[in-house]
Scaffold this motif. Structure first.
Motif, PDB file in Angstrom:
ATOM      1  N   GLU A  24       1.099  -1.134  -0.009  1.00  0.00           N
ATOM      2  CA  GLU A  24       0.056   0.119   0.159  1.00  0.00           C
ATOM      3  C   GLU A  24       0.808   1.207   0.048  1.00  0.00           C
ATOM      4  OE1 GLU A  24      -2.621  -0.343   3.422  1.00  0.00           O
ATOM      5  OE2 GLU A  24      -3.941  -1.403   2.178  1.00  0.00           O
ATOM      6  N   GLU A  25       1.957   1.174   0.696  1.00  0.00           N
ATOM      7  CA  GLU A  25       2.765   2.447   0.955  1.00  0.00           C
ATOM      8  C   GLU A  25       3.259   2.560  -0.508  1.00  0.00           C
ATOM      9  OE1 GLU A  25       7.119   3.691   2.843  1.00  0.00           O
ATOM     10  OE2 GLU A  25       5.825   2.031   3.548  1.00  0.00           O
ATOM     11  N   LYS A  26       4.176   1.559  -1.191  1.00  0.00           N
ATOM     12  CA  LYS A  26       4.478   1.538  -2.664  1.00  0.00           C
ATOM     13  C   LYS A  26       3.592   2.298  -3.546  1.00  0.00           C
ATOM     14  CE  LYS A  26       8.447  -1.515  -1.704  1.00  0.00           C
ATOM     15  NZ  LYS A  26       9.448  -0.679  -1.945  1.00  0.00           N
ATOM     16  N   TYR A  60       1.288   6.276  -7.096  1.00  0.00           N
ATOM     17  CA  TYR A  60       0.291   7.374  -7.392  1.00  0.00           C
ATOM     18  C   TYR A  60       0.816   8.678  -7.502  1.00  0.00           C
ATOM     19  CZ  TYR A  60      -4.283   9.426  -7.435  1.00  0.00           C
ATOM     20  OH  TYR A  60      -5.234  10.195  -7.617  1.00  0.00           O
ATOM     21  N   VAL A  61       1.305   9.210  -6.352  1.00  0.00           N
ATOM     22  CA  VAL A  61       1.750  10.248  -6.208  1.00  0.00           C
ATOM     23  C   VAL A  61       2.712  10.800  -7.475  1.00  0.00           C
ATOM     24  CG1 VAL A  61       3.065  12.060  -4.861  1.00  0.00           C
ATOM     25  CG2 VAL A  61       1.605  10.616  -4.040  1.00  0.00           C
ATOM     26  N   ALA A 111       3.007   9.255 -10.248  1.00  0.00           N
ATOM     27  CA  ALA A 111       2.161   9.182 -11.542  1.00  0.00           C
ATOM     28  C   ALA A 111       1.430  10.327 -11.817  1.00  0.00           C
ATOM     29  CB  ALA A 111       1.373   8.139 -11.731  1.00  0.00           C
ATOM     30  N   SER A 112       0.862  10.778 -10.593  1.00  0.00           N
ATOM     31  CA  SER A 112       0.053  12.079 -10.713  1.00  0.00           C
ATOM     32  C   SER A 112       0.860  13.362 -11.134  1.00  0.00           C
ATOM     33  CB  SER A 112      -0.591  12.357  -9.492  1.00  0.00           C
ATOM     34  OG  SER A 112      -1.556  13.431  -9.279  1.00  0.00           O
ATOM     35  N   GLY A 113       2.032  13.203 -10.602  1.00  0.00           N
ATOM     36  CA  GLY A 113       2.864  14.456 -10.933  1.00  0.00           C
ATOM     37  C   GLY A 113       3.490  14.544 -12.225  1.00  0.00           C
ATOM     38  N   LEU A 114       3.602  13.316 -12.614  1.00  0.00           N
ATOM     39  CA  LEU A 114       3.899  13.401 -14.087  1.00  0.00           C
ATOM     40  C   LEU A 114       2.822  13.558 -15.056  1.00  0.00           C
ATOM     41  CD1 LEU A 114       6.168   9.704 -14.175  1.00  0.00           C
ATOM     42  CD2 LEU A 114       6.734  12.095 -14.401  1.00  0.00           C
TER      43      LEU A 114
END
Length: 113
Positions: free
Chosen positions: A57-59, A64-65, A67-70
């Motif tokens: 879950e941490e990874k 996700y963070v 990918a969201s930034g990209l």
């Protein structure tokens, strides 16, 4: 000090000593039960599973963070500050994408034919 200690021990009744022994046995039994539960295979399995789930879950959260930034970075390249599309960047990217699709389609057609 040795005499006071001896007097205290001598002042204790047999019933008090037996009560202390009984209390100690009960505490020891509880401690042994807790230790047995801690080393039981199902407890260890549950702990390992929980740790693995937490790690995944941490990874996943970090991915996700990232990918969201990209996505935000890519979006910023094709949209100006007011949210309007930048045609000078979208058209070349669309042409490159269409070219890649045609290239992959023709490679597949060659393999089949």
């Amino acid at each position: 000090m040795g005499e006071a200690s001896t007097k205290d021990s001598a002042a204790r009744t047999t019933a008090q000593i037996e009560a202390d022994i009984s209390r100690t046995r009960t505490q020891l039994a509880a401690t042994l039960d807790e230790l047995a539960m801690r080393v039981h295979p199902s407890t260890i399995t549950a702990q390992v599973k929980a740790k693995a789930v937490a790690t995944v879950e941490e990874k996943a959260g970090r991915a996700y963070v990232a990918a969201s930034g990209l996505v935000e970075q890519a979006k910023a390249r094709f949209v100006d500050e007011k949210g309007r599309p930048r045609k000078e960047r979208i058209v070349p990217a669309a042409l490159v994408g269409a070219g890649l699709v045609l290239l992959v389609a023709s490679a597949r057609k060659r393999r089949k034919g």
